[in-house]
Motif scaffolding. Sequence first.
Motif, PDB file in Angstrom:
ATOM      1  N   HIS A 170       0.875  -1.245   0.064  1.00 19.19           N
ATOM      2  CA  HIS A 170       0.199   0.135  -0.064  1.00 19.19           C
ATOM      3  C   HIS A 170       0.804   1.359  -0.037  1.00 19.19           C
ATOM      4  N   PRO A 171       0.383   2.326  -0.636  1.00 23.02           N
ATOM      5  CA  PRO A 171       1.273   3.468  -0.566  1.00 23.02           C
ATOM      6  C   PRO A 171       1.580   4.166   0.674  1.00 23.02           C
ATOM      7  N   ARG A 172       0.760   4.098   1.763  1.00 21.74           N
ATOM      8  CA  ARG A 172       0.948   4.389   3.041  1.00 21.74           C
ATOM      9  C   ARG A 172       2.210   3.977   3.708  1.00 21.74           C
ATOM     10  N   ALA A 173       2.324   2.632   3.262  1.00 22.49           N
ATOM     11  CA  ALA A 173       3.526   1.966   3.952  1.00 22.49           C
ATOM     12  C   ALA A 173       4.778   2.604   3.249  1.00 22.49           C
ATOM     13  N   VAL A 174       4.639   2.773   1.794  1.00 17.27           N
ATOM     14  CA  VAL A 174       5.944   3.265   1.281  1.00 17.27           C
ATOM     15  C   VAL A 174       6.313   4.396   1.679  1.00 17.27           C
ATOM     16  N   LYS A 175       5.399   5.648   1.810  1.00 21.62           N
ATOM     17  CA  LYS A 175       5.492   6.859   2.371  1.00 21.62           C
ATOM     18  C   LYS A 175       5.932   6.755   3.605  1.00 21.62           C
ATOM     19  N   ALA A 176       5.777   5.899   4.476  1.00 24.28           N
ATOM     20  CA  ALA A 176       6.169   5.613   5.854  1.00 24.28           C
ATOM     21  C   ALA A 176       7.755   5.283   5.816  1.00 24.28           C
ATOM     22  N   ALA A 177       8.017   4.262   4.994  1.00 26.60           N
ATOM     23  CA  ALA A 177       9.582   3.823   4.776  1.00 26.60           C
ATOM     24  C   ALA A 177      10.467   5.168   3.951  1.00 26.60           C
ATOM     25  N   MET A 178       9.752   5.997   3.439  1.00 29.93           N
ATOM     26  CA  MET A 178      10.635   6.966   2.878  1.00 29.93           C
ATOM     27  C   MET A 178      10.837   8.174   4.017  1.00 29.93           C
TER      28      MET A 178
END
Length: 340
Positions: free
Chosen positions: A217-225
């Motif tokens: 999910h995009p939210r997980a990628v944003k958190a990783a960033m």
Amino acid sequence: MAIIVQKFGGTSVKSPESRKAALKHIIRAKEEGFDVVVVVSAMGRKGDPYATDTLIQLLESQGGPVCPKKKDLIMACGEIISSAIMAAYIESAGIPAEAMTGFQAGILTTGEFGNADIINVNPEPILEKLKEGRVVVVAGFQGQTEKGEITTLGRGGSDTTAVVLGGYLKADVVDIYTDVPGVAVTDPRIIPEAPFLSRISFKEMLTMAESGAKVIHPRAVKAAMNFNMPFRIKSTFDDGDGTLVGQMGNEFPISGISLQKNIFEGLSGVSVVYNESDAAVNSRAISRKIESLLAGGNIPIRERKTLSNCFYAAIPQEYAELAVRAIFDGFFPEEAKEVG
């Protein structure tokens, strides 16, 4: 000691066979010297007895409007059941384990029921158990507000939990285990020979996720960033390296082809994500090539947009998968399909 966070999805914890496969990865990480934090999703999918959708149906079947607060309370139960079962299974293999709810693990969220954001994590409860030599199994997808109300995080919530815990725990890496061996260039159900990527940049992965790729999910990628937290997408059911999502892009001219079906009145959206290292120089040339490939296949384009690292086209539904095939064949000649 170095920390690794391992997240296992619903298909990875639903049966004794899948839990056995997950346990192999946990044992390997322990043998490699890691302290291990495991994040779990609810067991199985819709129709399975403890799946999130099944629990929601149980609540809705009582009649009347469903209170969002009560809905979050029952949805949180799925992951809590998984954490208890998985911790007990790990201990049956002779490894001390501790099951924790999201709120016991120190996860503080906003008060938006059904779609809360994590605003802080107190890592001490987890760190204390790790110091005791335990594998800590955390229920994903949930936390609590400052008032102690239980909340859930919305779609991709367990992936987001794993990445955020990795950030606060200063983990070496986060492994997201699923039922696929990584991130493919495009949906293997459309292109069976589509290669899996060995690596992909945060930005490329985010664009793919926002364009319809279902692997994370995009939210997980944003958190990783936000945490600059690299993570790997791997299969529970094999020993492959999966796809590393981090600072470096991959070796292909494009990173992915995503398809969103039936977005508007018989149209589907096809998005082509450029390799970040090449996009600044070659984005116009890549866009022209995509349009040429579609034209060569007599595939009509109803709308098109060219962004900094992505080409988007609205395609009539009946041509959508043909468009994915035309673009894939144009960018991945036979000799490149075995790479990655």
